[in-house]
Motif scaffolding. Sequence first.
Motif, PDB file in Angstrom:
ATOM      1  N   ASP A 198      44.101  16.357 104.110  1.00  0.00           N
ATOM      2  CA  ASP A 198      43.395  15.219 103.515  1.00  0.00           C
ATOM      3  C   ASP A 198      44.375  14.240 102.885  1.00  0.00           C
ATOM      4  N   VAL A 199      45.394  14.743 102.224  1.00  0.00           N
ATOM      5  CA  VAL A 199      46.409  13.870 101.627  1.00  0.00           C
ATOM      6  C   VAL A 199      47.146  13.089 102.709  1.00  0.00           C
ATOM      7  N   LEU A 200      47.461  13.760 103.811  1.00  0.00           N
ATOM      8  CA  LEU A 200      48.212  13.111 104.890  1.00  0.00           C
ATOM      9  C   LEU A 200      47.427  11.971 105.536  1.00  0.00           C
ATOM     10  N   LYS A 201      46.108  11.973 105.386  1.00  0.00           N
ATOM     11  CA  LYS A 201      45.313  10.858 105.895  1.00  0.00           C
ATOM     12  C   LYS A 201      45.539   9.599 105.078  1.00  0.00           C
ATOM     13  N   GLN A 202      46.022   9.779 103.837  1.00  0.00           N
ATOM     14  CA  GLN A 202      46.219   8.651 102.931  1.00  0.00           C
ATOM     15  C   GLN A 202      47.672   8.198 102.850  1.00  0.00           C
ATOM     16  N   LYS A 203      48.617   9.132 102.988  1.00  0.00           N
ATOM     17  CA  LYS A 203      50.031   8.790 102.812  1.00  0.00           C
ATOM     18  C   LYS A 203      50.892   9.889 103.417  1.00  0.00           C
ATOM     19  N   PRO A 204      52.115   9.560 103.791  1.00  0.00           N
ATOM     20  CA  PRO A 204      53.006  10.587 104.346  1.00  0.00           C
ATOM     21  C   PRO A 204      53.639  11.435 103.239  1.00  0.00           C
ATOM     22  N   VAL A 205      53.745  12.710 103.491  1.00  0.00           N
ATOM     23  CA  VAL A 205      54.433  13.649 102.605  1.00  0.00           C
ATOM     24  C   VAL A 205      55.226  14.596 103.499  1.00  0.00           C
ATOM     25  N   ASP A 206      56.479  14.796 103.181  1.00  0.00           N
ATOM     26  CA  ASP A 206      57.300  15.684 104.005  1.00  0.00           C
ATOM     27  C   ASP A 206      57.038  17.153 103.700  1.00  0.00           C
ATOM     28  N   TYR A 207      56.952  17.483 102.416  1.00  0.00           N
ATOM     29  CA  TYR A 207      56.758  18.874 102.013  1.00  0.00           C
ATOM     30  C   TYR A 207      55.693  18.980 100.922  1.00  0.00           C
ATOM     31  N   PHE A 208      54.696  19.822 101.166  1.00  0.00           N
ATOM     32  CA  PHE A 208      53.756  20.216 100.130  1.00  0.00           C
ATOM     33  C   PHE A 208      54.225  21.581  99.626  1.00  0.00           C
ATOM     34  N   VAL A 209      54.508  21.692  98.345  1.00  0.00           N
ATOM     35  CA  VAL A 209      55.012  22.951  97.788  1.00  0.00           C
ATOM     36  C   VAL A 209      54.064  23.410  96.682  1.00  0.00           C
ATOM     37  N   PHE A 210      53.388  24.530  96.925  1.00  0.00           N
ATOM     38  CA  PHE A 210      52.418  25.065  95.978  1.00  0.00           C
ATOM     39  C   PHE A 210      52.671  26.545  95.737  1.00  0.00           C
ATOM     40  N   GLY A 211      52.064  27.040  94.656  1.00  0.00           N
ATOM     41  CA  GLY A 211      52.020  28.472  94.381  1.00  0.00           C
ATOM     42  C   GLY A 211      50.573  28.919  94.443  1.00  0.00           C
ATOM     43  N   HIS A 212      50.166  29.755  93.475  1.00  0.00           N
ATOM     44  CA  HIS A 212      48.785  30.166  93.251  1.00  0.00           C
ATOM     45  C   HIS A 212      48.247  31.118  94.316  1.00  0.00           C
ATOM     46  N   ARG A 213      48.605  30.910  95.554  1.00  0.00           N
ATOM     47  CA  ARG A 213      48.003  31.648  96.670  1.00  0.00           C
ATOM     48  C   ARG A 213      48.494  33.093  96.742  1.00  0.00           C
ATOM     49  N   HIS A 214      49.687  33.352  96.207  1.00  0.00           N
ATOM     50  CA  HIS A 214      50.325  34.675  96.213  1.00  0.00           C
ATOM     51  C   HIS A 214      50.659  35.161  97.623  1.00  0.00           C
ATOM     52  N   LEU A 215      50.572  34.298  98.592  1.00  0.00           N
ATOM     53  CA  LEU A 215      50.921  34.660  99.959  1.00  0.00           C
ATOM     54  C   LEU A 215      51.968  33.669 100.445  1.00  0.00           C
ATOM     55  N   PRO A 216      53.177  34.118 100.795  1.00  0.00           N
ATOM     56  CA  PRO A 216      54.207  33.174 101.243  1.00  0.00           C
ATOM     57  C   PRO A 216      53.860  32.594 102.612  1.00  0.00           C
ATOM     58  N   ILE A 217      53.816  31.269 102.681  1.00  0.00           N
ATOM     59  CA  ILE A 217      53.391  30.577 103.900  1.00  0.00           C
ATOM     60  C   ILE A 217      54.334  29.407 104.158  1.00  0.00           C
ATOM     61  N   ASP A 218      54.747  29.252 105.397  1.00  0.00           N
ATOM     62  CA  ASP A 218      55.508  28.079 105.840  1.00  0.00           C
ATOM     63  C   ASP A 218      54.768  27.541 107.058  1.00  0.00           C
ATOM     64  N   PHE A 219      53.977  26.495 106.860  1.00  0.00           N
ATOM     65  CA  PHE A 219      53.045  26.040 107.890  1.00  0.00           C
ATOM     66  C   PHE A 219      53.346  24.600 108.271  1.00  0.00           C
ATOM     67  N   ARG A 220      53.643  24.387 109.537  1.00  0.00           N
ATOM     68  CA  ARG A 220      53.935  23.040 110.028  1.00  0.00           C
ATOM     69  C   ARG A 220      52.639  22.278 110.275  1.00  0.00           C
ATOM     70  N   LEU A 221      52.560  21.075 109.720  1.00  0.00           N
ATOM     71  CA  LEU A 221      51.398  20.206 109.873  1.00  0.00           C
ATOM     72  C   LEU A 221      51.736  19.063 110.823  1.00  0.00           C
ATOM     73  N   GLU A 222      50.784  18.195 111.053  1.00  0.00           N
ATOM     74  CA  GLU A 222      51.021  17.069 111.954  1.00  0.00           C
ATOM     75  C   GLU A 222      52.093  16.137 111.402  1.00  0.00           C
ATOM     76  N   GLY A 223      52.817  15.528 112.319  1.00  0.00           N
ATOM     77  CA  GLY A 223      53.821  14.549 111.930  1.00  0.00           C
ATOM     78  C   GLY A 223      55.071  15.144 111.319  1.00  0.00           C
TER      79      GLY A 223
END
Length: 263
Positions: A198-223
Amino acid sequence: MNLNATTSKQIYFLSDFHLGAPDHARSLEREKLLVQFLDSIKDKAAEIFLVGDMFDFWYEYRQVVPKGYVRLLGKLAELSDAGIPMHFFVGNHDMWMRDYFQQELNIPVYYEPKEFVRNGKTFLVGHGDGLGPGDHGYKRLKKIFRNPVCKWLFGILPPVVGMGIANYMSRSSRAQTGTSEETFLGEDKEWLIIYCKDVLKQKPVDYFVFGHRHLPIDFRLEGGSRYINLGDWITYFTYASFDGSKASIQSYTGNDARIIRNQ
């Protein structure tokens, strides 16, 4: 901040230590490991982001802070005094911070996700709680807890009563969550991936870095954008680093094979 490849400096991101849980002995073991990790990067770190839930519960009374954690807080003070910039994002377990980190450690504290530009790359960093669709019950509860009146009312309780209530609530929260945090729900159901899209629909971001999930994830998105979830320092002991050109996530204790990747 610009990183020079010849200096071998890197930016580090880590989150979800939950110190204090589930008991003193196991918390202390994790705290010592964290201090060991921070000591190992002190000569390589250009900047450090601490992305929430450092403690299983934290409340700063006007003249009182929770006891313990002296090894970690001392190491953070050492790194700060050495001139390494650090940032702290409050999580859902340590949202009731005042100005202790700013005054004692010279570490700014953020209550919402914030953008940073490093070497021409845009990072959107935050703990991750309350973002994306669903979880309306928690979102309502978060608004209540963030209310200054609620914070003040808790503050008038004697620390022994307040901390007892808080520890009970933290244990209940973990019991309700169970192992669900360790299951990848799929691209269409992971609420932080939905939020990133949803954020990428509004503006470009290279890296989204979050915690909270407790599951390590490296997920490639569009663009070419990427969503990185930092995992935790309870099961995975994972962190991310940025060397000036790319970011990667790895485990300090050899749990790399358990990191969720789509590449």
